[in-house]
Design an enzyme around this catalytic site. Structure first.
Site, short mmCIF file in Angstrom:
data_model
loop_
_atom_site.label_atom_id
_atom_site.label_comp_id
_atom_site.label_asym_id
_atom_site.label_seq_id
_atom_site.Cartn_x
_atom_site.Cartn_y
_atom_site.Cartn_z
CG PHE A 182 -1.85 1.08 1.38
CD1 PHE A 182 -2.86 1.27 0.46
CD2 PHE A 182 -1.75 1.98 2.45
CE1 PHE A 182 -3.75 2.33 0.58
CE2 PHE A 182 -2.63 3.04 2.58
CZ PHE A 182 -3.62 3.22 1.64
CG ASN A 184 0.58 3.46 4.66
OD1 ASN A 184 0.79 2.32 4.25
ND2 ASN A 184 -0.36 3.74 5.54
CE LYS A 185 1.14 -1.36 5.31
NZ LYS A 185 0.08 -0.35 5.44
CG ASN A 186 8.94 -0.09 5.62
OD1 ASN A 186 7.97 0.53 6.08
ND2 ASN A 186 9.93 -0.50 6.38
CG MET A 187 8.31 -2.89 -0.47
SD MET A 187 9.16 -4.23 -1.35
CE MET A 187 8.25 -4.27 -2.89
#
Ligand SMILES: Cc1ncc(COP(=O)(O)O)c(C=O)c1O
Length: 376
Positions: A182, A184-187
């Site tokens: 998604f 806002n995730k780290n990737m």
């Protein structure tokens, strides 16, 4: 639209992702094909497993993991109260009974294995743990409960791609690991997910459920590798498409460096906020994936004051998470009430999530910390 000077999260996209998107558009093939397959292989290699199943999102991964592991009517699954509601919803939509368990403490917000053990009944099928903020759950103790009681273990690793528990990548320890990509995730790939499993039979079940139980794909047929298909079981369309997969391949290449940046920024938060009056920071150890920067204030009133002070300075905050058992659905469907999961409820009342993203500057962290310390 609010113009945040320091948003809660941000993406790291450049000409690499632009080129990847163009490559797909110029190829003329947009639904699951070579990019999705390459992403699966590259992600599997990154986390150290044989193969992976790319999916439309992590919710789909959790849902299919539940189905593949036999969750259905009469099966209870123990999940954290302090998680994004997808962890619980996956069990409910698979037809199972959601049983919430508490956090270890206000210092360790992951699932408490002792509380899990207390909630096991003859109907319990398994556990879903969630590596909160990229911090590993107490995997030894959770695995002990699973072994003793004959339960499955699903890891919700939405926060944790690249995070480790001892020598192992998070998401590869339980029966199935589920990751989110998604925004806002780290990737990220906007929307996307992946499931990994060591057991090839389980992996094949996930693969079939992803695409209507069909034995071949449109891509197989387009390439002339197959001409028809059979349907082995009823399933879904939870496929990932080529455009997000191509973006994900570039994001995966950047992940180790971006996780290192996030970790350094989180360490700076810890350094700056340790000893600040009225501010507690859970998880001071290195997570490897460093997804969230969270602090606990004295009480809900103080927390809201801090959030308002940050908002006035153009700094976005959030709350990870409102306790899932107190959402209307779970109160009604499962009879949960305030006081049932006291640690998660206390955490939710006192917690604020501060900005953290790979392109954030150390000076921005300092500014957020000054504002928190001044208003706490
Ligand atoms: C802990 C957790 N689990 C599951 C999900 C669901 O992921 P997705 O949005 O990819 O379906 C998220 C996403 O926000 C999450 O944070």
């Amino acid at each position: 639209m609010t113009e945040w000077r320091i948003p809660l999260s941000d993406v790291d996209l450049d000409e690499h992702e632009e080129d990847a998107v163009l490559r797909v558009i110029r190829s003329g093939w947009l639904t699951a094909g070579a990019e999705v397959r390459a992403f699966e292989c590259e992600f599997a290699k990154f986390v150290g497993v044989d193969d992976a199943v790319a999916l439309a999102n992590c919710t789909a991964a959790l849902h299919l993991a539940c189905m593949a592991l036999g969750v259905g009517p009469g099966v209870e699954v123990i999940v954290p109260a302090l998680t994004f509601v997808a962890t619980a919803n996956a069990v409910a939509v698979a037809g199972g009974q959601v049983v919430f368990a508490d956090c270890v403490s206000t210092r360790d917000l992951t699932l408490d294995p002792e509380d899990v053990a207390r909630r096991v009944t003859p109907a319990t099928g398994g556990i879903i743990c969630m590596h909160y903020g990229g911090h590993p759950c107490r995997m030894d103790a959770l695995q002990d409960v699973c072994r003793r009681e004959g339960l499955f273990l699903i890891e919700d690793a939405a926060h944790a791609p690249g995070g480790r528990w001892r020598e192992r990548m998070l998401g590869t320890i339980g029966d199935v690991g589920c990751f989110s990509f998604f925004g806002n995730k780290n990737m990220t790939m906007g929307e996307g997910g992946v499931a990994v499993a060591a057991d090839p039979v389980l992996l094949e079940r996930l693969r079939l459920l992803r695409s209507h139980g069909m034995t071949t794909t449109s891509w197989d047929r387009f390439q002339g590798h197959a001409h028809d298909y059979d349907v082995r079981q009823a399933g879904f369309n939870y496929r990932l498409a080529e455009l997000p997969a191509a973006v994900g391949r570039e994001q995966l290449r950047k992940l180790p460096a971006n996780n290192a940046r996030r970790t350094a920024l989180l360490e700076r938060y810890v350094e700056r906020l340790t000893g600040a009056e009225g501010v507690e920071m859970p998880f001071t150890s290195d997570a490897g994936a460093a997804h969230l920067a969270v602090v606990l204030l004295e009480d809900a009133e103080r927390r809201d004051l801090v959030r308002n002070a940050l908002r006035e300075r153009g700094i976005q905050t959030s709350l990870h998470y409102p306790p899932a058992h107190l959402f209307d659905h779970y109160r009604t469907a499962s009879g949960y009430a305030p006081g049932d999961l006291p640690v998660a409820e206390e955490v939710a009342a006192r917690l604020v999530t501060l900005p953290l993203y790979a392109t954030m500057t150390p000076e921005q962290v300092d500014e957020v910390c000054e504002c928190v310390a001044a208003s706490a």
